[in-house]
Enzyme design. Structure first.
Site, PDB file in Angstrom:
ATOM      1  N   HIS A  92     -40.888 -52.647  96.134  1.00 43.64           N
ATOM      2  CA  HIS A  92     -41.908 -51.607  95.569  1.00 43.64           C
ATOM      3  C   HIS A  92     -42.747 -52.503  94.364  1.00 43.64           C
ATOM      4  O   HIS A  92     -42.087 -52.435  93.084  1.00 43.64           O
ATOM      5  CB  HIS A  92     -41.273 -50.421  95.181  1.00 43.64           C
ATOM      6  CG  HIS A  92     -42.330 -49.194  94.558  1.00 43.64           C
ATOM      7  ND1 HIS A  92     -41.947 -47.839  94.507  1.00 43.64           N
ATOM      8  CD2 HIS A  92     -43.335 -49.523  93.997  1.00 43.64           C
ATOM      9  CE1 HIS A  92     -43.141 -47.317  94.209  1.00 43.64           C
ATOM     10  NE2 HIS A  92     -43.919 -48.106  93.851  1.00 43.64           N
ATOM     11  N   HIS A 144     -46.773 -53.326  93.212  1.00 44.91           N
ATOM     12  CA  HIS A 144     -48.196 -53.308  93.308  1.00 44.91           C
ATOM     13  C   HIS A 144     -48.900 -54.737  93.050  1.00 44.91           C
ATOM     14  O   HIS A 144     -48.704 -54.955  91.657  1.00 44.91           O
ATOM     15  CB  HIS A 144     -48.924 -52.234  92.529  1.00 44.91           C
ATOM     16  CG  HIS A 144     -48.366 -50.826  92.894  1.00 44.91           C
ATOM     17  ND1 HIS A 144     -49.000 -50.107  93.920  1.00 44.91           N
ATOM     18  CD2 HIS A 144     -47.307 -50.221  92.667  1.00 44.91           C
ATOM     19  CE1 HIS A 144     -48.116 -48.911  94.092  1.00 44.91           C
ATOM     20  NE2 HIS A 144     -46.944 -48.985  93.296  1.00 44.91           N
ATOM     21  N   HIS A 172     -45.539 -43.282  98.498  1.00 42.67           N
ATOM     22  CA  HIS A 172     -44.957 -42.689  97.277  1.00 42.67           C
ATOM     23  C   HIS A 172     -44.887 -41.227  97.314  1.00 42.67           C
ATOM     24  O   HIS A 172     -45.724 -40.522  97.837  1.00 42.67           O
ATOM     25  CB  HIS A 172     -45.911 -43.115  96.319  1.00 42.67           C
ATOM     26  CG  HIS A 172     -46.168 -44.543  95.719  1.00 42.67           C
ATOM     27  ND1 HIS A 172     -46.284 -45.694  96.468  1.00 42.67           N
ATOM     28  CD2 HIS A 172     -45.912 -45.103  94.659  1.00 42.67           C
ATOM     29  CE1 HIS A 172     -46.347 -46.723  96.008  1.00 42.67           C
ATOM     30  NE2 HIS A 172     -46.025 -46.316  94.676  1.00 42.67           N
ATOM     31  N   GLU A 189     -42.431 -38.849  92.952  1.00 38.01           N
ATOM     32  CA  GLU A 189     -42.426 -39.621  91.701  1.00 38.01           C
ATOM     33  C   GLU A 189     -42.722 -38.443  90.388  1.00 38.01           C
ATOM     34  O   GLU A 189     -41.917 -37.918  89.781  1.00 38.01           O
ATOM     35  CB  GLU A 189     -43.454 -40.918  91.660  1.00 38.01           C
ATOM     36  CG  GLU A 189     -43.652 -41.472  90.153  1.00 38.01           C
ATOM     37  CD  GLU A 189     -44.700 -42.279  90.343  1.00 38.01           C
ATOM     38  OE1 GLU A 189     -45.557 -42.443  91.157  1.00 38.01           O
ATOM     39  OE2 GLU A 189     -44.833 -43.262  89.447  1.00 38.01           O
ATOM     40  N   ASP A 191     -42.363 -52.028  90.494  1.00 42.97           N
ATOM     41  CA  ASP A 191     -43.747 -51.093  90.430  1.00 42.97           C
ATOM     42  C   ASP A 191     -44.991 -51.936  89.955  1.00 42.97           C
ATOM     43  O   ASP A 191     -45.685 -52.321  90.781  1.00 42.97           O
ATOM     44  CB  ASP A 191     -43.442 -49.733  89.673  1.00 42.97           C
ATOM     45  CG  ASP A 191     -44.269 -48.652  90.157  1.00 42.97           C
ATOM     46  OD1 ASP A 191     -44.960 -49.072  91.090  1.00 42.97           O
ATOM     47  OD2 ASP A 191     -44.150 -47.341  89.734  1.00 42.97           O
TER      48      ASP A 191
HETATM   49  N1  HPA Z   1     -47.591 -44.430  91.498  1.00 39.23           N
HETATM   50  C1  HPA Z   1     -48.636 -44.248  92.185  1.00 39.23           C
HETATM   51  N2  HPA Z   1     -49.766 -45.035  92.234  1.00 39.23           N
HETATM   52  C2  HPA Z   1     -49.548 -46.252  91.945  1.00 39.23           C
HETATM   53  C3  HPA Z   1     -48.293 -46.822  91.314  1.00 39.23           C
HETATM   54  C4  HPA Z   1     -47.238 -45.535  90.902  1.00 39.23           C
HETATM   55  O1  HPA Z   1     -46.317 -45.843  90.202  1.00 39.23           O
HETATM   56  N3  HPA Z   1     -48.575 -47.966  90.769  1.00 39.23           N
HETATM   57  C5  HPA Z   1     -49.854 -48.479  91.362  1.00 39.23           C
HETATM   58  N4  HPA Z   1     -50.315 -47.319  91.928  1.00 39.23           N
HETATM   59 ZN    ZN Z   2     -45.650 -47.682  92.860  1.00 37.58          ZN
END
Ligand code: HPA
Ligand code: ZN
Length: 333
Positions: free
Chosen positions: A16, A18, A196, A199, A277
């Site tokens: 995970h 980005h 996702h 969160e 992340d």
């Molecule tokens: N959550 C949702 N979208 C995202 C995240 C995240 O932690 N990081 C980059 N895009």
């Molecule tokens: Zn993410």
């Protein structure tokens, strides 16, 4: 070996991350300058001062602004290469990185430019650093279903270079059900599926990711703990959660690392993994995430090894590769 030595020595898979979230301010400045793009900061210090988010949306606004300096194939290569160098430092031997095509195609950058730059970095990482990788394309959930269908069509010629499809960006108000049809089409095309969920959004979004999108993994998922039936299901199905501790702290999903639920989830038998992340925004890469939870939660050597083991089990590598890493982890003390 003491605890931090063990963390450094463990081979790890990152599931995970980005790639746009690994953009360090120094590189952002260098690319902005060579592309002659104005950014609203005068110095690296000013950029870092702007990183005072307190929720997902305040982070995303800055994250998308930073990504806007990426224009040429070489920019995407440099971005990914810098991340691979961090992987090498942290003994991350395999990574499955997200990219957000719409963040770039909506600014007029061709899909091919993005994927060609990233793929060349992946090839070089394999050759020069011995790090394996897969690419996962994410749909931006704040955009429409129609836009996601267009992005899926653009990805089809690159099917062999993209292992899976995910869902990211602003969670609340954009439930997985909004994208049920486009994920069905992605599955039919042979992509693996992640999303996702849980969160900032509720446990209900995790149910939807399981039942409607039919995911292979849940990204984040930490709010699943609020629903005991859901936890039972995650445990029974051995459904991986790609947990991101420093992200959760920075975006106030948890108030303090000592309250993070990753250890409780692990002890209950949930298949949790540790990930970074958006490491350049959230204060650390893979090992920093491990150090932070190990210290705050007093994790044992066995728990740390289990987390590293889980990362390979939950990954999209072959069983032979999984076996190889399992043996290396077991040999560490
Ligand atoms: N959550 C949702 N979208 C995202 C995240 C995240 O932690 N990081 C980059 N895009
Ligand atoms: Zn993410």
């Amino acid at each position: 070996m003491n605890r931090n030595e063990l963390i450094r020595a463990l081979p790890k898979a990152e599931l995970h991350v980005h790639i746009e979230g690994t953009f360090e301010p120094e590189l952002m400045f260098a690319i902005a300058q060579r592309n002659q793009i104005e950014i609203p900061y005068k110095s690296v210090e000013e950029v870092k001062q702007a990183y005072n988010f307190h929720n997902l949306q305040s982070f995303l606004d800055i994250y998308y602004a930073g990504a806007a300096v990426l224009i040429y194939e070489q920019d995407f290569y440099d971005l990914a290469w810098a991340y691979f160098e961090k992987c090498a430092e942290d003994n991350v031997v395999h990574t499955e990185m997200f990219f957000d095509p719409q963040t770039h195609t909506d600014r007029g950058v061709a899909f091919a430019t993005v994927i060609n730059g990233l793929q060349r970095a992946c090839d070089d990482a394999r050759e020069k650093l011995n790090i394996s990788s897969h690419l996962i394309m994410c749909f931006l959930r704040h955009l429409t279903e129609e836009a996601a269908f267009e992005t899926l069509a653009q990805a089809l010629p690159y099917k062999d270079q993209i292992i899976g499809v995910g869902l990211d960006s602003s969670e609340v108000g954009h439930p997985p059900e909004k994208f049920e049809r486009v994920f069905a089409k992605a599955r039919e095309a042979g992509f693996l599926i992640v999303a996702h969920a849980g969160e900032e959004g509720p446990a209900e979004y995790v149910w939807q990711a399981l039942d409607l999108l039919k995911v292979n993994r849940i990204d984040h998922g930490v709010r699943s703990e609020e629903d005991s039936k859901l936890l039972e299901r995650l445990i029974a199905e051995k459904m991986p959660l790609t947990v991101c501790p420093l992200s959760n702290l920075k975006l106030c999903v948890v108030d303090d690392m000592v309250q993070h639920n990753i250890q409780r989830l692990l002890q209950q038998g949930v298949h949790v993994t540790v990930n970074s992340d958006d490491p350049s925004y959230f204060g650390g890469y893979m090992n920093d995430n491990f150090f932070a939870i190990a210290e705050a939660l007093d994790l044992s050597h066995a728990e740390l090894k289990q987390l590293a083991q889980n990362s390979f089990e939950a990954s999209f590598i072959s069983d032979t590769e999984k076996q190889k890493w399992t043996e290396q982890i077991a040999a560490l003390n």
